[in-house]
Design an enzyme around this catalytic site. Structure first.
Site, mmCIF file in Angstrom:
data_model
loop_
_atom_site.group_PDB
_atom_site.id
_atom_site.type_symbol
_atom_site.label_atom_id
_atom_site.label_comp_id
_atom_site.label_asym_id
_atom_site.label_seq_id
_atom_site.Cartn_x
_atom_site.Cartn_y
_atom_site.Cartn_z
ATOM 1 N N SER A 50 0.823 -1.200 0.000
ATOM 2 C CA SER A 50 0.000 0.000 0.000
ATOM 3 C C SER A 50 0.868 1.265 0.000
ATOM 4 C CB SER A 50 -0.961 -0.049 1.193
ATOM 5 O OG SER A 50 -1.965 0.914 1.088
ATOM 6 N N ASP A 137 -9.521 -6.740 -2.917
ATOM 7 C CA ASP A 137 -8.903 -5.466 -2.529
ATOM 8 C C ASP A 137 -9.733 -4.320 -3.084
ATOM 9 O OD1 ASP A 137 -7.333 -3.220 -2.122
ATOM 10 O OD2 ASP A 137 -5.469 -4.181 -2.744
ATOM 11 N N HIS A 169 -6.999 -6.180 0.958
ATOM 12 C CA HIS A 169 -5.891 -5.223 0.923
ATOM 13 C C HIS A 169 -4.964 -5.547 2.095
ATOM 14 C CE1 HIS A 169 -3.943 -1.510 -0.268
ATOM 15 N NE2 HIS A 169 -3.914 -1.133 1.000
#
Length: 411
Positions: A50, A137, A169
């Site tokens: 991320s 995600d 995610h």
């Protein structure tokens, strides 16, 4: 939760088959205070999730002479955010608004390379790059991750893109505490027999030995301020402590180095050693001669979730070699690879060309997109001082001035 909501809260990142696995449940050792000493490093790589994935890409691109490859969970192409939290939110995670195309970002990279603010793009050609995006995600849209794959392929990198997982995610590990489709703290998921960490390492460094069932190395806890510009880690939204897992074999023989960057909400001060303990890197590090460096971001005004800077909350230079967080991480790498331990010089941070004494009147939306303010839950706050400016929209205006780099106050 979609990272879109994170930003609204703050302002408001040829596989190897794994048909059978021997799952290690070895716990990461307790950290012991120490320093980053010099080792015989034969190759340096970077990985992240991320915001840490965006940062991993920035490091790989800006310092392609240092990093030989990258493994990235759920992130977009280099400088997608363009120094704008609105663009980061609406174009580089969700796709509500247009974003720069991979071709445009590639040209931007070439221009910066010509100016010397990032390393030559030719270095990326042939580099191994491993990418991951889970079908569950909903934090970073698949199209954004696809852009990253296109960006790297266009520069000639050897890309493997795992986009068939049911993961949410998260970093995905065979010993992750969360279910596969989860998007929740500590953002380390278990997808059964799948072992993306093995896939990633296999692509980056070649075939890998089975992971250790018990760890022999040490977890060094070191002072990140020693490597931050000006000696102040907190000033650039980095934590006081960073960590490095050093296998016993690396004490006396050649080893590789993997820099691993956590995502938002995943820094040590919030989730403790979750990524270090459950990310499954140390187990492979032990049997494959690899040190794992775990730098730590933390919170500051404009970054209450402890994300790495990939949209300019701390410095407009965030994606360049001169970016404060970038120089700090590279200084850690240099300490491990060459023994260089001097603190880098203070980086001049420029968020606008406006002279410090000049007052700037603009809509609150314009202030945030220009890097003079940040948004939080629909309200706007001056960058640095945190002074309230009112609703975050194009109708409400405010007048502010910069009193020091990255620090704005009301006029």
């Amino acid at each position: 939760m979609r990272l879109r909501n994170v930003f609204l809260a703050l302002a408001a990142a040829t596989g190897l088959a794994a048909a059978s696995l021997t799952i290690s449940l070895a716990a990461v050792p307790a950290p012991q205070p120490g320093t980053l000493d010099r080792y015989d490093i034969t190759g340096t790589y970077v990985s992240g999730l991320s915001s840490g994935g965006f940062m991993a890409n920035q490091l790989h691109v800006a310092y392609s002479g240092v990093f030989q490859g990258a493994g990235i969970f759920s992130a977009g192409a280099y400088d997608c955010a363009q120094n704008s939290v609105a663009t980061a939110l609406n174009a580089c995670m969700d796709t509500f608004t247009p974003r720069k195309t991979p071709a445009e970002l590639e040209q931007l990279t070439r221009t910066r390379a010509s100016a010397g603010t990032v390393d030559p793009v030719q270095n990326l050609s042939g580099d191994p790059v491993w990418l991951f995006h889970g079908n569950a995600d909903q934090t970073v849209d698949r199209a954004v991750n696809d852009d990253l794959a296109t960006y790297y392929r266009d520069f000639g990198a050897r890309v493997v893109y795992n986009n068939n997982s049911a993961a949410g995610h998260a970093w995905v590990s065979p010993i992750g505490p969360n279910s596969c489709g989860s998007t929740a703290s500590p953002y380390v998921n278990n997808c059964g027999t799948a072992d993306p960490v093995r896939e990633m390492l296999g692509h980056l460094v070649g075939s890998v030995a089975a992971p250790a069932t018990s760890l022999t190395g040490k977890l060094v806890q070191f002072d990140q301020g020693r490597y931050a510009p000006g000696g102040n880690a907190a000033a650039i939204s980095m934590g006081r402590e960073g960590f490095a897992y050093v296998p016993r074999a690396c004490e006396s023989g050649p080893c590789k180095l993997m820099v691993t960057l956590h995502g938002c909400y995943q820094y040590f001060g919030l989730v403790g050693n979750a990524l270090m303990d459950k990310g499954y890197l140390n187990e492979y590090a032990d049997t494959n001669g690899m040190i794992v460096l775990y730098p730590q971001a933390t919170t500051m005004t404009g970054n209450p979730r402890g994300c790495w800077d990939w949209w300019g909350y701390q410095s407009a230079q965030y994606p360049l070699k001169s970016g404060p967080q970038m120089t700090a991480v590279v200084a850690m790498v240099k300490a491990l690879t060459s023994g260089q331990t001097t603190t880098p010089p203070t980086t001049t941070t420029t968020t606008t060309t406006t002279p410090p004494s000049s007052c700037v009147t603009a809509s609150n939306y314009a202030h945030t997109t220009a890097g003079r303010a940040h948004a939080n839950a629909g309200q706007t706050y001056a960058l640095g001082s945190g002074q309230a400016l009112g609703l975050w929209n194009t109708f409400v205006t405010s007048t502010i001035r910069q009193t020091s780099p990255g620090y704005w106050v009301k006029c």
